[in-house]
Design an enzyme around this catalytic site. Structure first.
Site, short mmCIF file in Angstrom:
data_model
loop_
_atom_site.label_atom_id
_atom_site.label_comp_id
_atom_site.label_asym_id
_atom_site.label_seq_id
_atom_site.Cartn_x
_atom_site.Cartn_y
_atom_site.Cartn_z
N ARG A 102 0.85 -1.19 0.00
CA ARG A 102 0.00 0.00 0.00
C ARG A 102 0.89 1.24 0.00
O ARG A 102 1.93 1.28 0.65
CB ARG A 102 -0.85 -0.04 1.27
N THR A 134 -9.39 0.11 -10.15
CA THR A 134 -8.53 -0.87 -9.51
C THR A 134 -8.61 -2.11 -10.36
O THR A 134 -9.44 -2.19 -11.25
CB THR A 134 -9.07 -1.09 -8.09
N THR A 189 -4.01 -1.01 -7.47
CA THR A 189 -4.79 0.18 -7.83
C THR A 189 -3.98 1.45 -7.94
O THR A 189 -2.93 1.58 -7.31
CB THR A 189 -5.92 0.41 -6.80
N GLN A 235 -3.90 8.09 -4.30
CA GLN A 235 -4.34 7.29 -3.16
C GLN A 235 -4.51 8.10 -1.87
O GLN A 235 -5.21 7.66 -0.96
CB GLN A 235 -3.32 6.18 -2.91
N ASP A 257 -7.79 8.38 -0.22
CA ASP A 257 -8.38 7.31 0.60
C ASP A 257 -8.26 7.60 2.10
O ASP A 257 -8.84 6.90 2.92
CB ASP A 257 -7.73 5.96 0.29
N SER A 302 -7.60 1.01 2.96
CA SER A 302 -8.03 0.47 1.69
C SER A 302 -9.24 -0.43 1.89
O SER A 302 -9.53 -0.88 3.00
CB SER A 302 -6.89 -0.36 1.10
N GLY A 310 -13.40 -1.52 -7.18
CA GLY A 310 -14.70 -0.91 -6.91
C GLY A 310 -14.77 -0.11 -5.63
O GLY A 310 -15.86 0.08 -5.08
N GLY A 311 -13.62 0.38 -5.12
CA GLY A 311 -13.65 1.21 -3.92
C GLY A 311 -14.32 0.48 -2.78
O GLY A 311 -14.09 -0.70 -2.56
O1 DON Z 1 -7.76 0.97 -1.83
C1 DON Z 1 -8.94 1.19 -2.08
O2 DON Z 1 -9.84 0.68 -1.46
C2 DON Z 1 -9.32 2.09 -3.24
N1 DON Z 1 -8.26 3.00 -3.55
C3 DON Z 1 -9.70 1.28 -4.41
C4 DON Z 1 -10.21 2.12 -5.54
C5 DON Z 1 -10.99 1.35 -6.50
O3 DON Z 1 -11.26 0.19 -6.35
C6 DON Z 1 -11.49 2.07 -7.65
N2 DON Z 1 -11.99 1.13 -8.61
N3 DON Z 1 -12.72 0.71 -9.23
#
Ligand code: DON
Length: 543
Positions: A82, A349, A367, A388, A391, A420, A441-442
């Site tokens: 990360r 991601t 990601t 990032q 986040d 994350s 997908g966040g």
């Molecule tokens: O680490 C995480 O949870 C986010 N930065 C992921 C972002 C993400 O999945 C965007 N995608 N579709």
């Protein structure tokens, strides 16, 4: 050669590579064919994705890799790569809109992470794993429909990023299927990494170009930040669910804790009592998600910086939470806010799963955060940087009903890893890895992983169906259930009943992209499937 092409019918073999990109799958499979193991293949696939799927595959981002040795005796590990906050970042560095700026870049972890995985488990020489990506960048990748769509969307949206336009733009017009994307500067950068290992990224020319880019755009990352970055080997969290063992990443991912917490709650119910797409099942899953995401907001952050309560993953705690669920009515998210004070006031991601013939299993999610990350391409080095830092919780103390979180645990601090949701998962039964899955997908990632896992374990779907089946998501706030559009088409009555139980609903086109591997007990074989939500459905696929 075995017919393992993900994207045709489900691959049935014990050597399987499934990612969003056919070109990256091919490189992973060739690595296995050359005698590499699943970790070698994961490293080669990871670098290939940095070339073939620039919206999320990366060397300028980060991720988590769960590795389970086949013998079942050597311990499974998580490689945590990360990104970290630069040394000069502070909690009051308010990372506000635009999300795409030099300020939002965290110190990248991917190259260090892939190198650490290779150092621990790899069999083939490092250089031989990076070189296929060098070649792909230098000779160019043939653009398919998914890549054309991804590039054209980025070029349309990121007009104010000239380097992105130069590196990913086409001389004339838009990208079409069959065009070739050549990335000579990325090839040179990858070549330095192939020759020098992590030093080819964190020191020397690549580091100089990255720091120059930071200076040009007002970013924070220094030579020192780059030199100090280390990926970390961590123990996976281990959960259990109906006789299966669950291996997931610990913090700074929230995915592991939340997934185990949800599974522990669900063990208190008989999921087979109602059909998968009944209002009863959708309601129960919503309530379980709501409670786990509330705890995510309250407690989770980088465990090197904050104390995370141990009870979150216990069966006793889950039982108490399960008892708080009203099976007939939606709980209001506000009602479970507890000590979190609510203020008034707001995808990209990629995941890949790999199994080799020995049974060594690798589950990786990586990601840049948003699609094409910060949109900042390091001038002269040809690669994208993450955004990032977004986040982290952006505003201390400000947790809103629209989903912004402001709790202490995930505030910015120098050297801290941002929380994350990435949930690369390996499920084990009878000594073998039976499910390798995860998703982009966040915040929806954890629930996409849950959806796939329940589909194969509780609802006994074949993997193709389990991955295709409509998904759902609830994240505490905003207080609404997100359902894929297909749920309305196929299960309209259940949806109407769910609404009548007091849930607000949101229709979305697609959730996640879960390239997965599953051991089909009935057939006594592994199968691997590509999720078609982002890769696009290949012409030869038939239902
Ligand atoms: O680490 C995480 O949870 C986010 N930065 C992921 C972002 C993400 O999945 C965007 N995608 N579709």
């Amino acid at each position: 050669m075995l017919s393992l092409l993900a994207g045709s019918t489900p691959a049935v073999a014990s050597e399987i590579v499934v990612s969003v990109s056919s070109a990256a799958n091919e490189i992973g499979r060739k690595t296995l064919a050359k005698g590499g193991n699943a970790v070698d293949a994961a490293v080669a696939t990871g670098f290939a994705l940095a070339v073939a799927w620039p919206e999320a595959g990366n060397i300028g981002g980060g991720g988590f890799m769960v590795i389970r040795p086949a013998d079942g005796k050597s311990p499974p590990v998580v490689i945590d790569y990360r990104e970290k906050a630069p040394a000069s970042a502070t909690a009051d560095l308010f990372v506000k809109q635009p999300r795409s700026s030099h300020l939002t870049v965290g110190v990248p972890g991917s190259v260090a992470g892939l190198a650490l995985a290779h150092e621990r488990f790899g069999k083939l020489p490092w250089k031989s794993l990076v070189e296929p990506a060098v070649q792909l960048a230098r000779e160019g990748i043939v653009v398919d429909a998914a890549l054309a769509g991804s590039l054209n969307a980025a070029l349309r949206r990121a007009k104010e990023f000239p380097e992105l336009q130069r590196v990913f733009g086409k001389k004339e017009g838009t990208w079409k299927v069959g065009d070739r994307l050549v990335q000579p500067e990325l090839a040179d950068t990858l070549q330095r990494i192939a020759e020098l290992g992590p030093a080819g990224f964190y020191q020397g020319k690549t580091a100089e170009l990255l720091v120059e880019e930071m200076r040009r755009g007002g970013g924070l990352i220094t030579e020192k930040d780059l030199a100090a970055y280390r990926a970390v080997v961590r123990q996976p969290l281990r959960g259990s669910y109906r006789g299966y063992e669950i291996l997931v990443p610990p913090p700074p991912s929230s995915g592991g804790i939340c997934l185990i917490e949800m599974l522990n709650m669900l063990e208190n119910f008989d999921l087979q009592k109602h059909p998968r797409y009944s209002a009863e099942t959708l309601h129960l899953l919503t309530e379980v998600m709501r409670r786990a995401y509330r705890d995510r907001a309250a407690y989770l952050g980088d465990a090197d910086f904050v104390q995370i309560p141990a009870h979150l993953t216990t069966k006793e705690y889950a039982k108490k939470l399960a008892q708080s669920i009203d099976l007939r009515r939606a709980t209001l998210s506000e009602a479970i806010a507890g000590e979190i004070k609510l203020a008034d006031e707001k995808e990209h991601t990629t995941h890949y799963s790999i199994l080799d013939a020995s049974g060594l299993a690798v589950s990786t999610t990586t990601t840049l955060e948003d699609s094409f990350g910060s949109k900042v391409v390091v001038r002269g080095a040809g690669f994208l940087l993450n955004n990032q830092m977004t986040d982290f919780n952006p505003r201390p103390g400000v947790t809103t009903r629209t989903g912004q979180i402001g709790t202490e645990a995930n505030l910015i601090a120098p050297g801290k890893r941002m929380l994350s949701s990435m949930t690369p998962t390996i499920v084990v039964k009878d000594g073998r890895a039976v499910l390798i899955t995860g998703s982009p997908g966040g915040r929806t990632i954890i629930n996409t992983t849950l959806n796939v896992l329940l589909n194969v374990i509780d609802f006994e779907m074949p993997l193709r169906q389990a991955v295709d089946a409509p998904r759902m998501h609830h994240q505490w706030f905003p207080d609404r259930v997100q359902l894929e559009a297909a749920t309305w088409d196929k299960h309209g009555e259940a949806v109407a009943k769910l609404e009548a139980m007091g849930h607000r609903l949101l229709k979305v086109r697609a959730q996640g992209d879960a390239h997965s591997i599953w051991y089909n007990h009935k057939m006594g074989k592994y199968e691997g499937v590509q999720d078609y939500r982002r890769a696009g459905r290949p012409a030869n696929y038939r239902d």
